[in-house]
Design a protein around this motif. Structure first.
Motif, PDB file in Angstrom:
ATOM      1  N   TRP A   1       0.807  -1.218   0.000  1.00 56.12           N
ATOM      2  CA  TRP A   1       0.000   0.000   0.000  1.00 56.12           C
ATOM      3  C   TRP A   1       0.840   1.269   0.000  1.00 56.12           C
ATOM      4  CZ3 TRP A   1      -4.622  -0.556  -1.613  1.00 56.12           C
ATOM      5  CH2 TRP A   1      -5.298  -1.753  -1.396  1.00 56.12           C
ATOM      6  N   SER A   2       2.118   1.117  -0.249  1.00 54.56           N
ATOM      7  CA  SER A   2       2.990   2.288  -0.305  1.00 54.56           C
ATOM      8  C   SER A   2       2.651   3.149  -1.515  1.00 54.56           C
ATOM      9  CB  SER A   2       4.451   1.836  -0.384  1.00 54.56           C
ATOM     10  OG  SER A   2       5.289   2.938  -0.682  1.00 54.56           O
ATOM     11  N   ALA A   3       2.782   4.456  -1.354  1.00 45.92           N
ATOM     12  CA  ALA A   3       2.545   5.390  -2.455  1.00 45.92           C
ATOM     13  C   ALA A   3       3.758   5.539  -3.355  1.00 45.92           C
ATOM     14  CB  ALA A   3       2.160   6.758  -1.888  1.00 45.92           C
ATOM     15  N   THR A   4       4.812   4.748  -3.094  1.00 53.82           N
ATOM     16  CA  THR A   4       6.036   4.884  -3.892  1.00 53.82           C
ATOM     17  C   THR A   4       6.062   3.982  -5.114  1.00 53.82           C
ATOM     18  OG1 THR A   4       7.183   3.205  -2.549  1.00 53.82           O
ATOM     19  CG2 THR A   4       7.356   5.516  -1.839  1.00 53.82           C
ATOM     20  N   ARG A   5       5.111   3.052  -5.246  1.00 48.48           N
ATOM     21  CA  ARG A   5       5.123   2.150  -6.401  1.00 48.48           C
ATOM     22  C   ARG A   5       3.714   1.650  -6.698  1.00 48.48           C
ATOM     23  NH1 ARG A   5       4.332  -3.173  -5.317  1.00 48.48           N
ATOM     24  NH2 ARG A   5       4.644  -3.964  -3.192  1.00 48.48           N
ATOM     25  N   PRO A   6       3.447   1.256  -7.947  1.00 48.00           N
ATOM     26  CA  PRO A   6       2.143   0.665  -8.263  1.00 48.00           C
ATOM     27  C   PRO A   6       2.083  -0.786  -7.785  1.00 48.00           C
ATOM     28  CG  PRO A   6       3.517   0.708 -10.212  1.00 48.00           C
ATOM     29  CD  PRO A   6       4.293   1.425  -9.141  1.00 48.00           C
ATOM     30  N   PHE A   7       0.889  -1.369  -7.861  1.00 47.02           N
ATOM     31  CA  PHE A   7       0.751  -2.790  -7.544  1.00 47.02           C
ATOM     32  C   PHE A   7       1.485  -3.620  -8.602  1.00 47.02           C
ATOM     33  CE2 PHE A   7      -3.546  -1.235  -5.989  1.00 47.02           C
ATOM     34  CZ  PHE A   7      -3.198  -1.263  -4.643  1.00 47.02           C
ATOM     35  N   SER A   8       2.065  -4.731  -8.156  1.00 45.58           N
ATOM     36  CA  SER A   8       2.590  -5.690  -9.127  1.00 45.58           C
ATOM     37  C   SER A   8       1.415  -6.467  -9.715  1.00 45.58           C
ATOM     38  CB  SER A   8       3.559  -6.654  -8.439  1.00 45.58           C
ATOM     39  OG  SER A   8       2.854  -7.496  -7.526  1.00 45.58           O
ATOM     40  N   ASP A   9       1.668  -7.202 -10.802  1.00 46.46           N
ATOM     41  CA  ASP A   9       0.595  -7.988 -11.418  1.00 46.46           C
ATOM     42  C   ASP A   9       0.023  -9.001 -10.425  1.00 46.46           C
ATOM     43  OD1 ASP A   9       0.917  -6.597 -13.741  1.00 46.46           O
ATOM     44  OD2 ASP A   9       2.159  -8.122 -14.722  1.00 46.46           O
ATOM     45  N   ALA A  10       0.916  -9.629  -9.649  1.00 49.51           N
ATOM     46  CA  ALA A  10       0.461 -10.628  -8.683  1.00 49.51           C
ATOM     47  C   ALA A  10      -0.376  -9.977  -7.585  1.00 49.51           C
ATOM     48  CB  ALA A  10       1.662 -11.349  -8.070  1.00 49.51           C
ATOM     49  N   GLU A  11       0.052  -8.802  -7.116  1.00 49.03           N
ATOM     50  CA  GLU A  11      -0.700  -8.094  -6.072  1.00 49.03           C
ATOM     51  C   GLU A  11      -2.061  -7.657  -6.596  1.00 49.03           C
ATOM     52  OE1 GLU A  11       3.147  -6.167  -3.703  1.00 49.03           O
ATOM     53  OE2 GLU A  11       2.141  -5.064  -5.309  1.00 49.03           O
ATOM     54  N   ARG A  12      -2.075  -7.161  -7.827  1.00 51.91           N
ATOM     55  CA  ARG A  12      -3.341  -6.709  -8.402  1.00 51.91           C
ATOM     56  C   ARG A  12      -4.324  -7.875  -8.530  1.00 51.91           C
ATOM     57  NH1 ARG A  12      -1.243  -4.163 -11.954  1.00 51.91           N
ATOM     58  NH2 ARG A  12      -1.371  -2.062 -11.094  1.00 51.91           N
ATOM     59  N   ALA A  13      -3.814  -9.024  -8.897  1.00 50.39           N
ATOM     60  CA  ALA A  13      -4.674 -10.204  -9.033  1.00 50.39           C
ATOM     61  C   ALA A  13      -5.235 -10.621  -7.670  1.00 50.39           C
ATOM     62  CB  ALA A  13      -3.887 -11.355  -9.656  1.00 50.39           C
ATOM     63  N   ARG A  14      -4.386 -10.582  -6.640  1.00 57.03           N
ATOM     64  CA  ARG A  14      -4.842 -10.966  -5.305  1.00 57.03           C
ATOM     65  C   ARG A  14      -5.864  -9.973  -4.763  1.00 57.03           C
ATOM     66  NH1 ARG A  14      -0.802 -12.436  -0.809  1.00 57.03           N
ATOM     67  NH2 ARG A  14      -2.784 -13.168   0.020  1.00 57.03           N
ATOM     68  N   ILE A  15      -5.619  -8.680  -4.968  1.00 56.97           N
ATOM     69  CA  ILE A  15      -6.563  -7.657  -4.495  1.00 56.97           C
ATOM     70  C   ILE A  15      -7.885  -7.779  -5.235  1.00 56.97           C
ATOM     71  CG2 ILE A  15      -6.996  -5.173  -4.403  1.00 56.97           C
ATOM     72  CD1 ILE A  15      -3.956  -4.829  -3.974  1.00 56.97           C
ATOM     73  N   SER A  16      -7.811  -8.011  -6.541  1.00 53.94           N
ATOM     74  CA  SER A  16      -9.026  -8.187  -7.328  1.00 53.94           C
ATOM     75  C   SER A  16      -9.827  -9.387  -6.837  1.00 53.94           C
ATOM     76  CB  SER A  16      -8.673  -8.348  -8.808  1.00 53.94           C
ATOM     77  OG  SER A  16      -9.831  -8.449  -9.598  1.00 53.94           O
ATOM     78  N   ALA A  17      -9.129 -10.477  -6.502  1.00 46.97           N
ATOM     79  CA  ALA A  17      -9.813 -11.672  -5.990  1.00 46.97           C
ATOM     80  C   ALA A  17     -10.467 -11.379  -4.646  1.00 46.97           C
ATOM     81  CB  ALA A  17      -8.813 -12.818  -5.860  1.00 46.97           C
TER      82      ALA A  17
END
Length: 597
Positions: free
Chosen positions: A459-475
């Motif tokens: 959740w840091s404002a210094t970088r976007p989500f990785s593909d794996a993180e985005r998939a987990r958050i979406s799930a």
């Protein structure tokens, strides 16, 4: 060493002096406020010697201004009032008392400012129409009714009156309702900020202003549907009140705004006059100057005293608890509640108190919220279910908006009542964060991250989500979304497939929600109360008292809240200011994974 030691001693001494000064100032402030409160109380007791009575042929008066709200806010430094502000429902309750009182001839209203939402205007209009239906007149005056760009709201309210009076240099606005959405994606990019958000539900458009430069096709379809229904409601109500046919109303709306003479010619208003002329009345056969006049809320207080004296109070009589839920839904604490948030901690406590009160037969939960935390919404929903398990009937009364997390809560109620213009539904989920790495570079700020797990700074404002993180958050969002749909299906007693078809983040007006089964009826608190009585099996005409939970605080209690709330003498905490307003790395800025706005 000696100089350093002396400086430390001096610093400690200065801090002690400041601490004692703060305490002294707090004590002085407390004493002044307490003295003022007691003096006001003594004056009130002294003036009680002059008995005021309600007389025949009374004319009531009230000034509508921007301070008329759903609930009375707690005292603060910016508004240190010790008496509770009058609320929308104080006014409506007073109007309904007057409607049944044969001694009341009518009501004169003056508008100086309007901050009510369309559904709240509808609720106040309905009360005025009930007053007229009982044979009382309603006259309405304003120096301006939306002619300077305030929109159709002021005239929409005024149209419920028998007579609408306008100042000679005023105007009337009857343009249809429009929506404007600012899109910030490209502007934020110029500042080095990008939006990394994910959503569930193709109509869930809450974050499109951050991730796009225009509305998506589904969002446009949804917004135009809502817009069309709102405009149809307003036009129909005004046309009925002013006796316009459909074609005339459409033409008036298309032309939009009128000066005073044009408004009179178009029969939008009945008289052009100044305030002093309005105060004298215009009915030569029934001159108002000779009639006793009293303010609406003073009348209400006296009338309630009369009712209390006329009836024997039954200590075991059942009652309906009225609980207000206003603001963004958060887990929260007392400080968040003071900032106008709907906190789960406070709401659950209040619902539990109403549930445990043996005199409470039903609960009316008044919601005015755009949504918020799903976890907080679920906590409140659980409190409703526990109340029902203890034999309490729960009816939700929706105000301006009860969508997303607000509908999550409402779905558990026995019945849901909304205004025709209430915004509800939005059964969907979104979440994400702002990424400000480029902003830090432009400012010459380097933030080094030390971590052992790859997603420790997710959740840091210094970088976007990785593909794996985005998939987990979406799930995870999909899980919350499915839970939302399931709870709607359970609460509304409909198949999951139907609930799913009504979801996808789509918003509805109250009238549309009634058609698809998301609400059970249209109206305000009076309809919600009657619905609760019907659920209790009471016969027509039965009346239970509706009592606010928690009870409003008296001036002494508000005074202690103001003093003990830590606001008056609290030093400025710059760290809190920075954390709340500047994106930065670190766990203290972690946002909730999902939000059900």
């Amino acid at each position: 060493m000696t100089n350093a030691h002396n400086r430390r001693r001096e610093d400690r001494w200065n801090w002690r002096v400041w601490a004692w000064t703060r305490r002294l100032l707090a004590l002085i402030g407390f004493s002044v406020l307490l003295s003022a409160t007691l003096s006001a109380s003594m004056m009130a007791q002294l003036t009680k010697g002059e008995e005021v009575t309600l007389k025949d042929d009374m004319i009531l008066g009230y000034v509508i201004n921007n301070e008329l709200a759903e609930i009375s806010p707690p005292p603060s430094l910016s508004s240190p009032k010790l008496s509770s502000d009058e609320t929308l429902h104080d006014v409506i309750k007073a109007i309904d008392l007057a409607a049944k009182d044969k001694r009341v001839a009518g009501l004169r209203l003056r508008l100086t400012g309007l901050s009510l939402s369309l559904p709240q205007i509808q609720e106040l209009r309905a009360a005025l129409l009930r007053l007229r239906a009982d044979g009382k007149f309603v006259r309405f005056y304003s120096s301006n009714l939306g002619g300077a760009g305030e929109g159709i709201g002021p005239y929409y309210l005024a149209s419920a009156a028998d007579e609408v009076w306008l100042q000679p240099v005023g105007g009337v606005g009857v343009s249809s309702v429009a929506m404007q959405v600012p899109f910030l994606r490209d502007g934020l990019k110029k500042l080095g900020v990008t939006s990394d958000f994910i959503h569930q539900g193709r109509y869930k458009s809450a974050v499109e202003s951050l991730t796009r430069m225009d509305l998506s096709a589904p969002a446009t379809e949804n917004m135009m549907s809502v817009l069309g229904d709102l405009n149809a409601q307003i036009r129909a109500d005004i046309a009925k009140a002013r006796k316009f046919d459909d074609a005339t109303m459409v033409k008036l709306s298309q032309d939009g705004f009128y000066d005073a003479d044009q408004a009179l010619a178009a029969k939008l208003v009945d008289r052009i006059a100044y305030l002093d002329e309005f105060a004298q009345g215009d009915d030569a056969k029934n001159p108002e100057a000779d009639k006793p006049a009293i303010s609406l809320l003073a009348y209400s207080d006296l009338r309630e005293e009369e009712v209390a004296d006329e009836t024997e109070e039954d200590e075991d009589a059942k009652k309906i608890a009225l609980v207000y839920g206003v603001g963004e839904i958060t887990e929260g604490d007392a400080q968040d509640e003071a900032r106008g948030e709907l906190t789960a901690a406070s709401m659950v406590k209040t619902l539990r108190e109403a549930t445990e009160d043996e005199e409470v037969a039903a609960i009316v939960l008044r919601l005015d919220t755009p949504g918020g935390s799903p976890a907080a919404s679920e906590s409140i929903r659980r409190a409703i279910i526990r109340a029902q398990s203890q034999g309490k009937k729960v009816v939700v009364s929706m105000s301006g908006v009860a969508a997303s997390g607000g509908y999550w809560i409402a779905s558990a109620a026995d019945k849901i009542i909304a205004q025709p213009a209430t915004i509800t539904g939005s059964i969907g989920v979104f979440g994400g964060k702002f990424v400000a790495s480029e902003t830090f570079k432009k400012l010459g700020v380097n933030i080094q991250t030390l971590k052992q797990d790859a997603s420790a700074d997710v959740w840091s404002a210094t970088r976007p989500f990785s593909d794996a993180e985005r998939a987990r958050i979406s799930a995870q969002m999909k899980t919350v979304y499915d839970q939302f749909v399931t709870r709607v299906a359970e609460g509304r007693k409909m198949p999951v497939e139907k609930a799913q078809s009504l979801a996808e983040g789509r918003i509805y007006t109250g009238a549309q929600a009634l058609e698809v089964g998301l609400v059970d009826g249209l109206g305000g608190l009076e309809v919600a109360k009657a619905t609760a009585e019907n659920l209790l099996g009471l016969t027509a005409g039965s009346q239970l008292a509706m009592v606010e939970f928690p009870a409003r605080k008296n001036p002494i209690e508000r005074l202690f809240d103001l003093i003990t709330g830590g606001v008056a003498m609290a030093p400025l905490d710059l760290s809190v200011l920075i954390e709340n307003h500047i994106p930065q790395a670190g766990s203290r800025l972690e946002a909730p994974v999902v939000t059900v706005y």
